[in-house]
Scaffold this motif. Sequence first.
Motif, PDB file in Angstrom:
ATOM      1  N   VAL A 258     -46.909 -20.935  40.412  1.00  0.00           N
ATOM      2  CA  VAL A 258     -46.230 -21.149  41.103  1.00  0.00           C
ATOM      3  C   VAL A 258     -46.826 -22.245  42.128  1.00  0.00           C
ATOM      4  O   VAL A 258     -47.303 -22.607  43.107  1.00  0.00           O
ATOM      5  CB  VAL A 258     -46.256 -20.197  41.983  1.00  0.00           C
ATOM      6  CG1 VAL A 258     -44.635 -19.895  42.780  1.00  0.00           C
ATOM      7  CG2 VAL A 258     -45.769 -18.642  41.127  1.00  0.00           C
ATOM      8  N   ALA A 259     -44.788 -23.540  41.976  1.00  0.00           N
ATOM      9  CA  ALA A 259     -44.588 -24.482  42.343  1.00  0.00           C
ATOM     10  C   ALA A 259     -43.804 -24.763  44.196  1.00  0.00           C
ATOM     11  O   ALA A 259     -44.294 -24.405  44.786  1.00  0.00           O
ATOM     12  CB  ALA A 259     -44.139 -25.570  41.651  1.00  0.00           C
ATOM     13  N   ASP A 260     -42.992 -23.940  43.882  1.00  0.00           N
ATOM     14  CA  ASP A 260     -42.035 -23.500  44.910  1.00  0.00           C
ATOM     15  C   ASP A 260     -41.610 -21.675  44.574  1.00  0.00           C
ATOM     16  O   ASP A 260     -40.971 -21.561  43.913  1.00  0.00           O
ATOM     17  CB  ASP A 260     -40.850 -24.523  44.735  1.00  0.00           C
ATOM     18  CG  ASP A 260     -39.763 -24.416  45.461  1.00  0.00           C
ATOM     19  OD1 ASP A 260     -39.789 -23.515  46.702  1.00  0.00           O
ATOM     20  OD2 ASP A 260     -39.126 -25.674  45.854  1.00  0.00           O
ATOM     21  N   ILE A 261     -42.701 -21.594  45.700  1.00  0.00           N
ATOM     22  CA  ILE A 261     -42.309 -19.705  45.649  1.00  0.00           C
ATOM     23  C   ILE A 261     -40.597 -19.339  45.833  1.00  0.00           C
ATOM     24  O   ILE A 261     -40.090 -18.846  45.428  1.00  0.00           O
ATOM     25  CB  ILE A 261     -42.858 -19.377  46.578  1.00  0.00           C
ATOM     26  CG1 ILE A 261     -42.514 -17.703  46.016  1.00  0.00           C
ATOM     27  CG2 ILE A 261     -42.855 -19.525  47.983  1.00  0.00           C
ATOM     28  CD1 ILE A 261     -42.641 -16.775  45.248  1.00  0.00           C
ATOM     29  N   LYS A 262     -39.734 -20.314  47.488  1.00  0.00           N
ATOM     30  CA  LYS A 262     -38.119 -20.104  47.527  1.00  0.00           C
ATOM     31  C   LYS A 262     -38.280 -20.158  46.164  1.00  0.00           C
ATOM     32  O   LYS A 262     -36.160 -19.557  45.625  1.00  0.00           O
ATOM     33  CB  LYS A 262     -38.323 -20.895  48.532  1.00  0.00           C
ATOM     34  CG  LYS A 262     -38.665 -20.820  49.581  1.00  0.00           C
ATOM     35  CD  LYS A 262     -38.104 -21.423  50.930  1.00  0.00           C
ATOM     36  CE  LYS A 262     -38.971 -20.908  52.230  1.00  0.00           C
ATOM     37  NZ  LYS A 262     -38.380 -21.945  53.036  1.00  0.00           N
ATOM     38  N   LYS A 263     -38.014 -21.754  45.378  1.00  0.00           N
ATOM     39  CA  LYS A 263     -37.040 -22.018  44.764  1.00  0.00           C
ATOM     40  C   LYS A 263     -37.194 -20.675  43.461  1.00  0.00           C
ATOM     41  O   LYS A 263     -36.042 -20.315  42.375  1.00  0.00           O
ATOM     42  CB  LYS A 263     -37.222 -23.073  43.915  1.00  0.00           C
ATOM     43  CG  LYS A 263     -36.404 -23.587  43.019  1.00  0.00           C
ATOM     44  CD  LYS A 263     -36.642 -24.989  42.225  1.00  0.00           C
ATOM     45  CE  LYS A 263     -35.585 -25.478  41.397  1.00  0.00           C
ATOM     46  NZ  LYS A 263     -35.350 -24.696  39.945  1.00  0.00           N
ATOM     47  N   LEU A 264     -38.105 -20.495  42.861  1.00  0.00           N
ATOM     48  CA  LEU A 264     -38.416 -19.041  41.847  1.00  0.00           C
ATOM     49  C   LEU A 264     -37.759 -18.383  41.922  1.00  0.00           C
ATOM     50  O   LEU A 264     -36.637 -17.632  41.484  1.00  0.00           O
ATOM     51  CB  LEU A 264     -39.926 -18.669  41.415  1.00  0.00           C
ATOM     52  CG  LEU A 264     -40.048 -17.861  40.442  1.00  0.00           C
ATOM     53  CD1 LEU A 264     -39.843 -18.614  39.039  1.00  0.00           C
ATOM     54  CD2 LEU A 264     -42.079 -17.395  40.733  1.00  0.00           C
ATOM     55  N   VAL A 265     -38.103 -17.718  43.501  1.00  0.00           N
ATOM     56  CA  VAL A 265     -37.087 -16.894  43.760  1.00  0.00           C
ATOM     57  C   VAL A 265     -35.353 -16.512  43.647  1.00  0.00           C
ATOM     58  O   VAL A 265     -34.744 -15.398  43.081  1.00  0.00           O
ATOM     59  CB  VAL A 265     -38.132 -15.823  45.318  1.00  0.00           C
ATOM     60  CG1 VAL A 265     -36.812 -14.828  45.661  1.00  0.00           C
ATOM     61  CG2 VAL A 265     -38.655 -15.558  45.539  1.00  0.00           C
TER      62      VAL A 265
ATOM     63  N   PRO B  12     -33.825 -16.997  28.040  1.00  0.00           N
ATOM     64  CA  PRO B  12     -33.623 -18.488  28.970  1.00  0.00           C
ATOM     65  C   PRO B  12     -33.635 -19.055  30.127  1.00  0.00           C
ATOM     66  O   PRO B  12     -33.934 -20.474  29.988  1.00  0.00           O
ATOM     67  CB  PRO B  12     -32.230 -18.775  27.231  1.00  0.00           C
ATOM     68  CG  PRO B  12     -32.021 -17.906  26.255  1.00  0.00           C
ATOM     69  CD  PRO B  12     -32.894 -16.536  27.510  1.00  0.00           C
ATOM     70  N   ARG B  13     -33.688 -18.111  31.097  1.00  0.00           N
ATOM     71  CA  ARG B  13     -33.175 -18.633  31.528  1.00  0.00           C
ATOM     72  C   ARG B  13     -34.106 -19.167  31.867  1.00  0.00           C
ATOM     73  O   ARG B  13     -34.268 -19.273  33.644  1.00  0.00           O
ATOM     74  CB  ARG B  13     -32.098 -18.144  32.294  1.00  0.00           C
ATOM     75  CG  ARG B  13     -30.402 -18.393  32.137  1.00  0.00           C
ATOM     76  CD  ARG B  13     -29.797 -17.359  31.937  1.00  0.00           C
ATOM     77  NE  ARG B  13     -29.288 -17.868  33.987  1.00  0.00           N
ATOM     78  CZ  ARG B  13     -27.934 -17.795  35.255  1.00  0.00           C
ATOM     79  NH1 ARG B  13     -27.148 -16.745  34.637  1.00  0.00           N
ATOM     80  NH2 ARG B  13     -28.560 -18.029  36.113  1.00  0.00           N
ATOM     81  N   ILE B  14     -35.319 -18.160  32.640  1.00  0.00           N
ATOM     82  CA  ILE B  14     -36.449 -17.113  33.228  1.00  0.00           C
ATOM     83  C   ILE B  14     -38.498 -18.077  31.736  1.00  0.00           C
ATOM     84  O   ILE B  14     -39.139 -17.557  32.953  1.00  0.00           O
ATOM     85  CB  ILE B  14     -36.872 -15.457  33.538  1.00  0.00           C
ATOM     86  CG1 ILE B  14     -36.646 -15.165  32.707  1.00  0.00           C
ATOM     87  CG2 ILE B  14     -35.377 -15.409  34.484  1.00  0.00           C
ATOM     88  CD1 ILE B  14     -36.565 -13.159  33.053  1.00  0.00           C
ATOM     89  N   TYR B  15     -37.670 -18.091  31.049  1.00  0.00           N
ATOM     90  CA  TYR B  15     -38.916 -18.210  30.661  1.00  0.00           C
ATOM     91  C   TYR B  15     -39.611 -19.408  30.809  1.00  0.00           C
ATOM     92  O   TYR B  15     -41.010 -19.139  30.969  1.00  0.00           O
ATOM     93  CB  TYR B  15     -38.723 -18.077  28.622  1.00  0.00           C
ATOM     94  CG  TYR B  15     -40.041 -17.380  27.915  1.00  0.00           C
ATOM     95  CD1 TYR B  15     -40.352 -16.490  27.982  1.00  0.00           C
ATOM     96  CD2 TYR B  15     -39.801 -19.086  26.912  1.00  0.00           C
ATOM     97  CE1 TYR B  15     -41.380 -16.653  26.928  1.00  0.00           C
ATOM     98  CE2 TYR B  15     -41.861 -19.096  26.971  1.00  0.00           C
ATOM     99  CZ  TYR B  15     -42.502 -17.224  26.603  1.00  0.00           C
ATOM    100  OH  TYR B  15     -43.585 -17.482  25.548  1.00  0.00           O
ATOM    101  N   ASP B  16     -38.924 -20.501  30.583  1.00  0.00           N
ATOM    102  CA  ASP B  16     -39.766 -21.320  31.269  1.00  0.00           C
ATOM    103  C   ASP B  16     -39.986 -22.179  32.717  1.00  0.00           C
ATOM    104  O   ASP B  16     -40.754 -23.280  33.660  1.00  0.00           O
ATOM    105  CB  ASP B  16     -39.288 -22.222  30.657  1.00  0.00           C
ATOM    106  CG  ASP B  16     -39.096 -22.524  28.940  1.00  0.00           C
ATOM    107  OD1 ASP B  16     -40.493 -22.440  28.721  1.00  0.00           O
ATOM    108  OD2 ASP B  16     -38.639 -22.930  28.719  1.00  0.00           O
ATOM    109  N   LEU B  17     -39.705 -20.599  33.484  1.00  0.00           N
ATOM    110  CA  LEU B  17     -39.893 -20.792  35.093  1.00  0.00           C
ATOM    111  C   LEU B  17     -41.430 -20.804  35.676  1.00  0.00           C
ATOM    112  O   LEU B  17     -42.041 -20.338  34.859  1.00  0.00           O
ATOM    113  CB  LEU B  17     -39.799 -20.141  35.747  1.00  0.00           C
ATOM    114  CG  LEU B  17     -37.976 -19.704  35.705  1.00  0.00           C
ATOM    115  CD1 LEU B  17     -36.878 -18.620  36.264  1.00  0.00           C
ATOM    116  CD2 LEU B  17     -37.004 -21.606  36.570  1.00  0.00           C
ATOM    117  N   PRO B  18     -41.485 -22.238  36.456  1.00  0.00           N
ATOM    118  CA  PRO B  18     -43.199 -22.269  36.876  1.00  0.00           C
ATOM    119  C   PRO B  18     -43.854 -20.964  36.966  1.00  0.00           C
ATOM    120  O   PRO B  18     -42.449 -19.937  38.476  1.00  0.00           O
ATOM    121  CB  PRO B  18     -43.041 -23.381  37.552  1.00  0.00           C
ATOM    122  CG  PRO B  18     -41.836 -24.484  37.254  1.00  0.00           C
ATOM    123  CD  PRO B  18     -41.237 -23.649  37.097  1.00  0.00           C
ATOM    124  N   GLY B  19     -44.410 -20.448  36.578  1.00  0.00           N
ATOM    125  CA  GLY B  19     -45.445 -19.200  37.089  1.00  0.00           C
ATOM    126  C   GLY B  19     -45.179 -18.250  36.455  1.00  0.00           C
ATOM    127  O   GLY B  19     -45.319 -17.111  37.156  1.00  0.00           O
TER     128      GLY B  19
END
Length: 576
Positions: A192-199, A250-257
């Motif tokens: 995870v690079a940016d937890i806030k953006k990931l959430v 397609p929206r979540i598969y490539d999200l970091p972490g």
Amino acid sequence: MLLSYPRPHRPNPARRRVAAITAALLTVGLLAACSGDDGPERSVDAFLAGWRSGDLQAVGLVDPTGTKLPAAEVSREIKELAGELAGTPPKLTRRGDPKVTKDIATVTVQVQWTLPGQTSWAYDREVRLAQGDDDQWQVIWEPRVVHEQLTKGDRLGLRRDAGPRAGVLDAAGQPIVAPRPVIRVGVQPDGVADIKKLVKDLDAAFKAIRPALVPAVDLADLPERVAKAKPGDFVEVVTLREEAYRQIKPRIYDLPGTKFVSDKVDLAPTREFARALLGSVDPAQADDLAAHPDRYVVGDLVGHGGLQGRYDERLRGSPGLTVVVERPAEGGKLEPTGTELFRREPQAGQPLKTTLDVAAQNAADGALRPEARRSSLVAVRISDGAVLAVANGPGPAGENLAFNAQVPPGSTFKMVSALGLLDRGAVTLDGPVDCKKTVTVDGRSFKNSDNFELGSCRSAPTSPSPATPRSPPWRRSWVATGWPPPAVRWAWRASGTSAPTPSPARCPRAAASPSRPPPRSGRAPPWSVRWPWSVPPRPWPGAGSSSRGSWSTPRRPSRPRPANSSSRSPSRRCAP
């Protein structure tokens, strides 16, 4: 001169018997005093009482070498040996008399443990006693007294093996809930690079799933859980059905972490499939453990709500129990030794068969899917009253308006009253019906909702019309004629419902009214074949048909009334 002769002495039998009984009683008393006060029985009984209570101060204790042992030390060791069973001390019973050989006595004791689920585990043990120099009997303590396979430092451990949970079956006897593919969506902290953006990105994706997830996925604690986890841990976020996951892949598969694990979970055909009726099966919650500490443990699967909750005990069966020997390893952690002392095999649950039809249920769910208002639908097979489908529209998860909502029957009961009135000829399909604001029956006044008044309106327009703002007052028509006539009582049966029995208090003539058979021996009139439901001018979701597995638009009857119906008139006679 008086002469006296010596008489021979004759023993008295009664005196001899009294002397013998007295001697016997004295002997028994002396023996009882020796065996009761100074014998091994007293010491054994005191030891068994102290074992259960945890207080052995009244008992003399020695080890196999004859060295005296402190009572507190033996009490502590007994509790440690009991391990996971220490909370429920066993029932201890002395069996038979002691066997004494010189200064050693042996007594057989039954040890009976009560395991979870009222399972009994009983076995016999031998307790040895040694007679000291003061003639007192002392218990020879060793771990084998608790169980023959225990040694110093061992512990009794309890293992639970959940039994196979039975399924809820449909009308065809097939499991409604079956293993179906799911995707466990998680996060790996070191990626995870940016937890806030990931959430934020995950939240937007989850909200885009259709039909919407209820309840919504709560990500409020995800940053905290990720911060506490180890770098390579899999922090689970949510488990999605495969079809829901494909919508947002397609929206979540490539999200970091993000990480994804394929699995299979017992699920219904769809997420909304009779959800409120079936309930759910989840890991035991704190409330479950507090309410039933003897039934559930952490990790057990428990039914919540609906049929799963109501019949949880039947469906879950009974878990298997195994008592094992554990021994402290390095670091003090207990590890099993591989020795099993007792085992009860798990018992599978019993399946629960319903009358639900999968195709009808899918159609019912589909009918309410676009409905934004709180709504419900129940499909009932009129011939036998079987419930084919139970669907609920939007609302809190688990809310079963179809079964639990309490509202006056109102327009939904018109199918019964209209069927009876048409059969009697009291009204016609196109004839006017007087709709006053109120009507008085037997001194009681009945009013329309919101006190509306329509005057003389048509009873059943052949097609929905915006000019007809309200549905015809069918129920008022038969209420105004007194208790429903036989035709209406027949209509109750024909529509799959049950007619209430009139009480003398409400209908004084009920008791004296002669019994009359329903018209035409209970046969439905020809035109009623196409009248399974009464449909108000403005169609509602529950008015269509889903019993055949597909949604169909409601249709009104088009056939005219029977030719002889004009001669009939409403009856004021109480129904039999």
